[in-house]
Design an enzyme around this catalytic site. Structure first.
Site, mmCIF file in Angstrom:
data_model
loop_
_atom_site.group_PDB
_atom_site.id
_atom_site.type_symbol
_atom_site.label_atom_id
_atom_site.label_comp_id
_atom_site.label_asym_id
_atom_site.label_seq_id
_atom_site.Cartn_x
_atom_site.Cartn_y
_atom_site.Cartn_z
ATOM 1 N N HIS A 255 -9.483 -14.891 1.354
ATOM 2 C CA HIS A 255 -8.130 -14.350 1.228
ATOM 3 C C HIS A 255 -7.135 -15.413 1.698
ATOM 4 C CE1 HIS A 255 -4.577 -12.024 2.498
ATOM 5 N NE2 HIS A 255 -4.984 -11.062 1.693
ATOM 6 N N ARG A 298 -6.066 -13.607 -3.717
ATOM 7 C CA ARG A 298 -7.521 -13.547 -3.875
ATOM 8 C C ARG A 298 -7.870 -13.696 -5.348
ATOM 9 N NH1 ARG A 298 -9.041 -7.867 -1.727
ATOM 10 N NH2 ARG A 298 -6.862 -7.389 -2.156
ATOM 11 N N LYS A 301 -6.539 -11.375 -8.550
ATOM 12 C CA LYS A 301 -5.357 -10.636 -8.118
ATOM 13 C C LYS A 301 -4.113 -11.214 -8.792
ATOM 14 C CE LYS A 301 -7.337 -7.748 -5.300
ATOM 15 N NZ LYS A 301 -7.303 -6.287 -5.519
ATOM 16 N N ASP A 304 1.972 -13.366 -6.102
ATOM 17 C CA ASP A 304 2.802 -12.734 -5.074
ATOM 18 C C ASP A 304 3.576 -13.843 -4.363
ATOM 19 O OD1 ASP A 304 3.858 -11.572 -2.721
ATOM 20 O OD2 ASP A 304 2.222 -10.133 -2.584
ATOM 21 N N CYS A 306 4.780 -14.209 -1.441
ATOM 22 C CA CYS A 306 4.455 -14.569 -0.056
ATOM 23 C C CYS A 306 3.362 -15.626 0.016
ATOM 24 C CB CYS A 306 4.065 -13.337 0.747
ATOM 25 S SG CYS A 306 2.456 -12.622 0.336
ATOM 26 N N TYR A 307 2.494 -15.685 -1.016
ATOM 27 C CA TYR A 307 1.416 -16.675 -1.001
ATOM 28 C C TYR A 307 1.917 -18.078 -1.318
ATOM 29 C CZ TYR A 307 -1.673 -12.751 -0.444
ATOM 30 O OH TYR A 307 -2.283 -11.630 0.059
ATOM 31 N N ASP A 358 8.235 -10.070 -4.016
ATOM 32 C CA ASP A 358 6.849 -10.357 -4.394
ATOM 33 C C ASP A 358 6.801 -10.927 -5.818
ATOM 34 O OD1 ASP A 358 4.403 -9.914 -5.734
ATOM 35 O OD2 ASP A 358 4.002 -8.012 -4.761
ATOM 36 N N ASP A 365 12.471 -7.517 0.683
ATOM 37 C CA ASP A 365 12.203 -7.173 2.078
ATOM 38 C C ASP A 365 12.192 -8.447 2.902
ATOM 39 O OD1 ASP A 365 9.378 -8.231 2.279
ATOM 40 O OD2 ASP A 365 9.051 -6.703 0.746
ATOM 41 N N HIS A 368 8.803 -10.799 2.624
ATOM 42 C CA HIS A 368 8.725 -11.693 1.463
ATOM 43 C C HIS A 368 9.827 -12.746 1.484
ATOM 44 C CE1 HIS A 368 5.914 -8.672 -0.192
ATOM 45 N NE2 HIS A 368 5.417 -9.722 -0.819
#
Length: 441
Positions: A255, A298, A301, A304, A306-307, A358, A365, A368
């Site tokens: 992850h 991952r 998936k 996103d 944040c990654y 995201d 938010d 993020h």
């Protein structure tokens, strides 16, 4: 599939005397050639991926059309809107944040770090008010910080509170930390196998390890004649999976968030060379999405924002180490498609009212906003000291220290404060040592 570096469709690379390079967008042809194929078997994950790619291709199409039509068209970081969104969060939060009552130090950190990245300086009064609030979150009995005043001490909340105080950077803020009780708390979270639990009776995972290591290293606390992190690096290594990334604990799926925590902690422990580097790099590069340009957390998936940090910063951490040991040439760029990631953040992740998201269609938010901006900063500042900025030099953010996810300026101030002779290294009394051996936890 990992995206590959390619020439921009417009605005050829321009380098100024300060080592700043401005690059343009990928071409539509390049984007369309990287669309995910079903390979003869349609699955739920394929359909979800197809939907996201279709939505993002449409957004990129509009940008390319505008870029071709209007010479003055630029992709711009909506700095003032983001600042307004973040500043509102320091004063009052909506009812939607009620569920985060046990994460109030995190909200402080996400907002303060984001403001630092955007170059905002708070007033002395604002810094003092936040410092006093965070002091109320510190448990004087057990040490460490809770998720709010009078809440149980928690390693994640302790990490967030410390990072918030370091982001403030004032002597008042940095002096909030009770180093002796903090050390007592960290010792009490240590388990015999070298791992750490999040709180009393809580879960054990690599996040807890990362939080403990960062807090100890940043504040300069240790045990006399005892390695506070004996066995910790070996436990982290057991978390590396067959895919190459790291899971939360041995046997779990790889992850992005856990991988960052593992790599950063091993760097702080000077044990990073023990990992399977080739396997990790292979896993990391395949987490960057070919069409979107952002990262997934991952395998199988969706992308996103944040990654952008959790995965993207890993390249900042291990690239220079590989170069230092002669295993790759000294990189002028990180080992990822830099401009594609910046495209995703600036084109797809900016909410029209401020804040970051995201992916298109999601709500903004503070979480993020923090990690998407952090990822953008990480890839803007290259390992050779130069800068690579998408489309407009004004999109540049302050440089982060990727191990801590704080601005370099904030880290330098904290290290000077906690390591200088005026603030002695925190140790523990013999009595505390006797009652706090790992075997007794």
């Amino acid at each position: 599939m990992a995206a590959r570096e390619s020439s921009p469709c417009r605005k050829s690379q321009q380098k100024d005397k300060d080592g700043l390079t401005v690059v343009g967008l990928r071409s539509l042809e390049q984007l369309q050639n990287t669309v995910t194929q079903d390979e003869g078997k349609v699955t739920h994950t394929y359909l979800d991926q197809e939907e996201v790619e279709s939505q993002i291709l449409e957004i990129y199409l509009k940008c390319n059309k505008n870029a071709a039509k209007y010479k003055e068209f630029e992709i711009t970081l909506q700095r003032e809107k983001h600042i307004a969104f973040l500043r509102r969060g320091l004063k009052q939060l909506s009812d939607a944040y009620e569920a985060l009552d046990a994460s109030r130090p995190w909200l402080c950190y996400w907002i303060l770090h984001s403001l630092n990245l955007l170059g905002v300086k708070l007033s002395k009064e604002e810094c003092s008010n936040i410092s006093k609030f965070l002091m109320k979150c510190q448990d004087p009995r057990t040490g460490g910080f809770g998720g709010g005043p009078y809440q149980m001490a928690h390693l994640a909340a302790t990490y967030a509170a410390l990072n918030a105080l370091v982001s403030l950077g004032t002597d008042e803020a940095l002096s909030v930390v009770d180093k002796e009780s903090l050390l007592k708390f960290i010792i009490s979270m240590k388990l015999p196998d070298g791992s750490f639990r999040m709180h009393r009776g809580g879960e054990v995972d690599v996040r807890a390890v990362y939080c403990a290591v960062v807090v100890a290293k940043l504040t300069n606390i240790s045990l006399p004649n005892v390695d506070l992190f004996e066995g910790t690096a070996e436990w982290i290594l057991r978390c590396q999976t067959y895919e190459g990334g790291f899971g939360g604990c041995p046997g779990m799926e790889a992850h992005g968030g856990y991988t960052f925590c593992a790599v950063a902690a091993l760097i702080l422990l000077n044990r990073i060379r023990l990992i399977d580097e080739d396997s990790l790099l292979r896993w990391l590069v395949h987490r960057q999405m070919a069409v979107e340009g952002g990262f997934q957390g991952r395998t199988n998936k969706l992308v996103d924002g944040c990654y952008s940090f959790w995965q993207g910063a890993c390249f900042c951490l291990i690239g220079p180490i590989l170069a230092e040991h002669g295993e790759v040439e000294k990189p002028s760029r990180w080992l990822l498609h830099n401009s594609a990631l910046q495209e995703y953040v600036l084109i797809c992740c900016q909410h029209h009212l401020g804040g970051l998201i995201d992916k298109p269609g999601k709500q903004r938010d503070y979480y993020h906003t923090c990690y998407t901006l952090s990822g953008l900063s990480a890839v803007q500042h290259q390992p050779d000291g130069t800068k690579l900025i998408l489309d407009n030099a004004s999109n540049e953010l302050k440089k982060i220290h990727p191990v801590f996810n704080l601005t370099e300026e904030s880290v330098e101030k904290a290290l000077q404060y906690y390591y200088n002779s005026a603030h002695a290294r925190a140790t523990v009394s013999e009595e505390m040592e006797d009652t706090s051996e790992p075997s007794s936890v």
